[in-house]
Design an enzyme around this catalytic site. Structure first.
Site, PDB file in Angstrom:
ATOM      1  N   THR A 126       0.848  -1.191   0.000  1.00 14.15           N
ATOM      2  CA  THR A 126       0.000   0.000   0.000  1.00 14.15           C
ATOM      3  C   THR A 126       0.875   1.228   0.000  1.00 14.15           C
ATOM      4  OG1 THR A 126      -1.411   1.439   1.298  1.00 14.15           O
ATOM      5  CG2 THR A 126      -0.357  -0.304   2.506  1.00 14.15           C
ATOM      6  N   ASP A 156      -0.251   3.890   1.035  1.00 14.89           N
ATOM      7  CA  ASP A 156      -0.736   4.650   2.191  1.00 14.89           C
ATOM      8  C   ASP A 156       0.076   4.422   3.456  1.00 14.89           C
ATOM      9  OD1 ASP A 156      -2.776   5.811   0.720  1.00 14.89           O
ATOM     10  OD2 ASP A 156      -4.152   4.158   1.115  1.00 14.89           O
ATOM     11  N   GLY A 174      -4.037   9.628   0.257  1.00 12.39           N
ATOM     12  CA  GLY A 174      -4.063   9.286   1.674  1.00 12.39           C
ATOM     13  C   GLY A 174      -5.420   9.643   2.251  1.00 12.39           C
ATOM     14  N   ARG A 175      -6.303   8.672   2.253  1.00 14.53           N
ATOM     15  CA  ARG A 175      -7.675   8.919   2.668  1.00 14.53           C
ATOM     16  C   ARG A 175      -7.779   9.196   4.167  1.00 14.53           C
ATOM     17  NH1 ARG A 175     -11.837   6.926  -0.218  1.00 14.53           N
ATOM     18  NH2 ARG A 175     -10.400   5.512  -1.258  1.00 14.53           N
TER      19      ARG A 175
END
Lengths: 408, 408
Positions: free
Chosen positions: A136, A138, A184-185
């Site tokens: 990921t 992220d 980047g939620r």
């Protein structure tokens, strides 16, 4: 245990997820227990739809070329396996194709899927070894020091920030503020990583907005005003997941496509929001950039450290499975910062599936608009070295598999 | 003629405009006639405000480092010189600092400024040699085969398109369409250049929308539908300057900052417009990316051919000026395509100032949604070779001048 293996990729691609696939494939091909090395086309959908192709029929050069090809060469998906019917189907397909090894390269949703398949096989007495490989951009997976994919996205986005930062430095009399939107939620790891671009007070980025630091509009305006009166410009990196104090995103999308297949709110517009705020409140012209999926596929300037670790994680997954391990994900364990040393470890799939790792408060500056040296020390080793893709006629050359689909 | 020279950079930066400055500075330092090598800080504003710094006091390594540093190290501006008062001030400053050579690196607005200063000096009997150096990512300058800056922006944007294209290829079951916005207010050269990324029918980009081809919404929808039914996805590059049949931009900005200092309409949102059109009309999920100023500063993957030509154009400007030439801009003349050979030429500043070069109709495909092989043959030589920036701790290292400001 003799049988076929299947490797699949899931979720958002990265610059090095194919390096992990390469590690899995090349290692799997070394083991006699593994009779066929197969890929599921588009992650778990390839299993559900029996779209399975034989990696043994691909050119070895194409498999090696995975190391310098971005995104998911096996195909990816965002399909969330939920129903008992789906899980039954997956196991039925595994039995039908005599799949005894399942390597799933992905984030926490994928590790959750692998875990459930593993448990189901176990309950039915079907011998199956499921090992997850972390992936990921992220960097929010639990149980691992960092995730393959992260080093490359921050190396590239930091470079973009440096380069566009010099543009603002040159043109500040007209284009005074520039806003760059980082993916980047929920976690600010990617936006934070652009801090590596800053070697000097003058250098971009000057402000980083993180989901972990509730957006303080007045403090932000004061900070921009201060930058304008000192260096005359501001380059701002805003995480797409930046939130207001009440937990709402500063820029939520409305409409038919506002939620994805997992029910996650689709974001976008954080950069535009900040640009407009600056123009309205600070009264200078601002620009914005949204690198979007470009940022996560930058193999042409990917981190060699990241690529090697991605490969290692894939290779290690096969070693573990052959040794009899199942229900685990390979992790990366940092042994030391300087010199940087990293080795692989293991974590339970269930622990990874249910965890989410945020940027720790102590790595965010007191005012909430930057990161600390502690973060820099953590992140800097992850971006060292450059992957050099093959170049043909001035542009990178990527592999594409022929995909010889198999029948049981 | 003995005297000082001044070099200035104007307009939007590029990855290689500093290579041109390097060519000017290193060549100027070789000539005894040129007693001091000065830079105007922020283009013509530096002359008007007497912000002039001595390049002789910069480290030679910093001057050499211009070749691997993006954007405008001398500072740039978007100030449009119009009033007689401004022109008088410029000439007065030149006299005050004994400036006898003026090298202006920029686009047509800059060449226009250089031309007017040259004419004014001539009318007043002040010996001054003004030579322009072409610069623009837009590639729309008249009288030259192509512009320094163009090869690098298309090499980088084509690479972004390839990389993000592989993301869409992997994730097409969820994120089916991706839209990438290219710079180019009036001319489609940049968007067109992304066609170099396509080696195969499967490769991105699948559609290119150009300002020179009026946007045909129905034809576009049909094209996307067709792509979805064949390869299941579409990567669309849209020029920010794409226009409707009536000549209006598909996405015009409103509000206080809708026009820049030159009165040009500020664009933005072309990608968002196309994304929304696709979601509404074709009913699949689309993403979009806006690389904005990132695309024009990508020194980390700039074209070596472009960088060398940019340097050569700067160097040649000095040679011409020392030979007595004034009122000209250095041009690039293509001698042959294969092998690619290019030499410098000259054009009158006035001819450059008043011209604008669009993508010729014969280089746009019949349906208006792509480019022809003729364009590819033109563009491919311009992206060959890679500039390798200095790397320190995993990221590029750029120079920044100390700027020792001078008084007359």
């Amino acid at each position: 245990m003799k049988g076929n293996c299947i490797v699949a990729q899931s979720g958002g691609p990265t610059a090095v997820i194919n390096a992990s696939a390469c590690g899995v494939i090349q290692e799997a091909m070394k083991h006699k227990e593994i009779t066929g090395v197969y890929a599921a086309h588009n992650g778990i959908l390839g299993v559900l739809n029996e779209r399975i192709f034989d990696l043994g029929k691909e050119e070895p050069a194409a498999i090696e070329g995975l190391k310098v090809s971005p995104a998911s060469a096996l195909g990816s998906c965002r399909y969330k396996v939920k129903s008992a019917e789906d899980f039954d189907k997956i196991l039925a397909v595994f039995k039908k194709y005599n799949i005894r090894y399942f390597f799933y390269i992905g984030g926490n949703d994928s590790q959750d899927t692998a875990d459930r398949v593993n448990n189901l096989a176990s309950a039915q007495g079907y011998e199956l070894r499921c090992v997850g490989v972390p992936k990921t951009i992220d960097n929010d997976l639990a149980c691992t020091d960092h995730c393959p994919g992260y080093g490359s996205v921050i190396k590239y986005l930091a470079t973009m920030t440096m380069e566009a930062g010099r543009d603002t430095e040159a043109l500040y009399t007209a284009d005074t503020v520039n806003v760059i939107e980082a993916m980047g939620r929920n976690a600010g790891w990617i936006a934070a990583g652009t801090a590596l671009a800053k070697r000097d007070e003058e250098d971009a980025p000057h402000i980083i907005l993180l989901p972990e630091a509730p957006f303080d509009a007045q403090g932000f305006k004061d900070k921009v005003d201060n930058l304008l009166s000192t260096i005359g410009r501001a380059v701002i990196v805003v995480s797409e997941g930046t939130k207001n104090g009440d937990g709402t995103y500063i820029a939520e999308q409305k409409g038919d496509f506002a939620k994805d297949a997992f029910g996650h709110t689709q974001l976008g517009g954080a950069a535009n929001y900040i640009k407009e705020l600056v123009e309205r409140e600070v009264k200078v012209k601002a620009r914005f950039a949204i690198p979007s999926t470009i940022q996560r596929n930058g193999i042409h300037f990917a981190s060699l450290t990241d690529s090697k670790e991605a490969y290692l994680a894939g290779k290690r997954a096969v070693e573990l499975a052959v040794q009899g391990v199942s229900g685990k994900m390979v992790t990366l364990e940092r042994v030391s910062d300087d010199p940087y040393l990293c080795r692989t470890g293991e974590a339970k799939l269930a622990d990874v599936a249910n965890g989410e790792k945020f940027l720790p408060r102590e790595w965010i500056s007191d005012d909430g608009f930057f990161v600390t040296d502690g973060f820099i020390k953590y992140a800097r080793p992850l971006i060292q070295g450059e992957v050099r893709p093959l170049i043909e006629d001035g542009l990178p050359k990527f592999i594409r598999f022929k995909k010889h689909f198999v029948t049981p």
